[in-house]
Design an enzyme around this catalytic site. Structure first.
Site, short mmCIF file in Angstrom:
data_model
loop_
_atom_site.label_atom_id
_atom_site.label_comp_id
_atom_site.label_asym_id
_atom_site.label_seq_id
_atom_site.Cartn_x
_atom_site.Cartn_y
_atom_site.Cartn_z
CD GLU A 80 10.19 62.41 50.25
OE1 GLU A 80 9.91 62.36 51.46
OE2 GLU A 80 9.97 61.46 49.47
CG HIS A 81 14.71 62.10 50.10
ND1 HIS A 81 13.99 60.93 49.92
CD2 HIS A 81 14.27 62.62 51.27
CE1 HIS A 81 13.17 60.76 50.93
NE2 HIS A 81 13.32 61.77 51.76
#
Length: 297
Positions: free
Chosen positions: A180-181
Site C-alpha cells: 500500500e505504502h
C-alpha cells in the site's frame, strides 16, 4: 479523504459517521467532515455505522458505505450500495540503501506498525549493515514508543527484512509485494519512480514519509491493500462517477458498411440473429441484397 473526493465528484448527498469519543462527538473529526463538505454527520462508528448508512434506519436514509470490520461489512454489502474499494490492513514498505540511516528506517517502519495489531511493515535493502542496524534501532524504539503495545505485536507478527543483491532485485521484490505504502530512500529515487509499477502510493526521499501523506500533503490516502496495487489504484474522483456509453449512426453508407462486417463476424460465431440485425441494415440503407441469415436449417 473520502468526503472531499465524493463532493468534488458531484455527489448530491454525502453522509459521514464520526465515532464518539468519551460519549460525545469528536470536535476535530466533526469539524474536518463539515469543512470537507459532508451533508450529514452521524455520531456513530464501526459496524453499526456501516450498517445504518448502507441499509438505512428509521432516521437515516441509506447511502453507499478502515478497519477489518468495515472491510468485512463492505464485502457483505457489495452490490447493494456503491463501494469505493475493500481495504485490508495497512502495509508499509521501506526501500533503502546505504545512503540513509537506521534510525530513519526504523522510525518510519514503526510509525505505520502502530495502526493495528496486524499492520505489516517491510524493509527491502541491499545493505546488510543497514538491515542489522535497523533491527537494533527498532528494538530501541519499541522500548520508548507510547504505542508499542500495538506496534510491537504488529512488527513481531509480520516482520520482514529482505536483503537483496542489487537495486534490480529490490525493484522486483517491491513489484511482487505491491504494498500500500512504498517509501523509497536511495541514491536513485527517480529510477524507482520510473520503473516501479505495483503499489498504492510512493514516497520519495528522506524528507518525505507516509505520515505526511496520511495527514498533510493532500493526496488521497485510501489505497489498495493485499497486493491489489497490482491491478488498481487508490480512491479518486472517478470512483464516485458512473460511466455510460452510447452509439448513433446517422449516415446510410456507414451503417451498411458496419453492418456487412458485423454480419460476417456474427456468422463466424454462429449468431444468426445478430447477423440478421446487421444484414437488415445492409438491405435498407445499403441497397444490397443479402440472404436472410436467421432462417432455420
Amino acid at each position: 479523504m473520502s468526503v472531499l473526493t465524493a463532493k468534488v465528484a458531484g455527489m448530491p448527498r454525502v453522509a459521514a459517521a464520526a465515532p464518539p469519543q468519551n460519549g460525545g462527538p469528536h470536535p476535530a473529526v466533526v469539524a474536518a467532515q463539515h469543512m470537507a463538505g459532508a451533508d450529514e454527520i452521524y455520531l456513530m462508528g464501526c459496524i453499526q455505522a456501516v450498517g445504518a448508512l448502507a441499509l438505512g434506519t428509521e432516521s437515516i436514509d441509506p447511502v453507499g458505505p478502515g478497519n477489518a470490520y468495515v472491510a468485512k461489512a463492505k464485502r457483505q454489502l457489495f452490490g447493494r450500495g456503491g463501494i469505493d474499494l475493500v481495504a485490508g490492513p495497512t502495509k508499509t514498505m521501506v526501500i533503502a540503501d546505504e545512503t540513509v540511516d537506521a534510525e530513519l528506517c526504523a522510525t518510519d517502519l514503526l510509525g505505520q506498525a502502530e495502526h493495528g495489531f496486524v499492520s505489516p511493515a517491510c524493509l527491502v535493502t541491499n545493505s546488510r549493515a543497514l538491515a542489522e542496524a535497523t533491527l537494533a534501532e527498532i528494538d530501541r524504539l519499541l522500548a520508548i514508543l507510547r504505542t508499542a503495545r500495538t506496534a510491537r505485536p504488529s512488527w513481531e507478527g509480520s516482520e520482514e527484512v529482505i536483503l537483496c543483491d542489487s537495486h534490480d532485485e529490490m525493484l522486483a521484490v517491491a513489484d511482487d509485494l505491491a504494498c500500500e505504502h512504498v517509501q523509497v530512500m536511495t541514491d536513485r529515487d527517480d529510477w524507482y519512480h520510473d520503473t516501479l509499477r505495483n503499489y498504492g502510493a510512493l514516497f520519495f526521499g528522506p524528507r518525505t514519509n507516509v505520515a505526511y501523506g496520511d495527514k498533510v500533503i493532500g493526496t488521497n490516502h485510501i489505497l489498495p491493500t493485499r497486493r491489489a496495487g497490482r491491478n488498481t489504484g487508490g480512491l479518486w474522483v472517478g470512483k464516485f462517477l458512473k460511466t455510460h456509453s452510447y452509439q448513433r449512426i446517422t449516415n446510410d453508407s456507414a451503417s451498411a458498411a458496419i453492418g456487412a462486417r458485423g454480419a460476417r463476424l456474427s456468422l463466424l460465431e454462429g449468431f444468426t440473429g445478430h447477423a440478421e440485425q446487421c444484414n437488415i441494415r445492409v438491405r435498407r440503407y445499403g441497397g444490397r441484397h443479402v440472404p436472410y441469415a436467421g432462417a432455420a436449417e
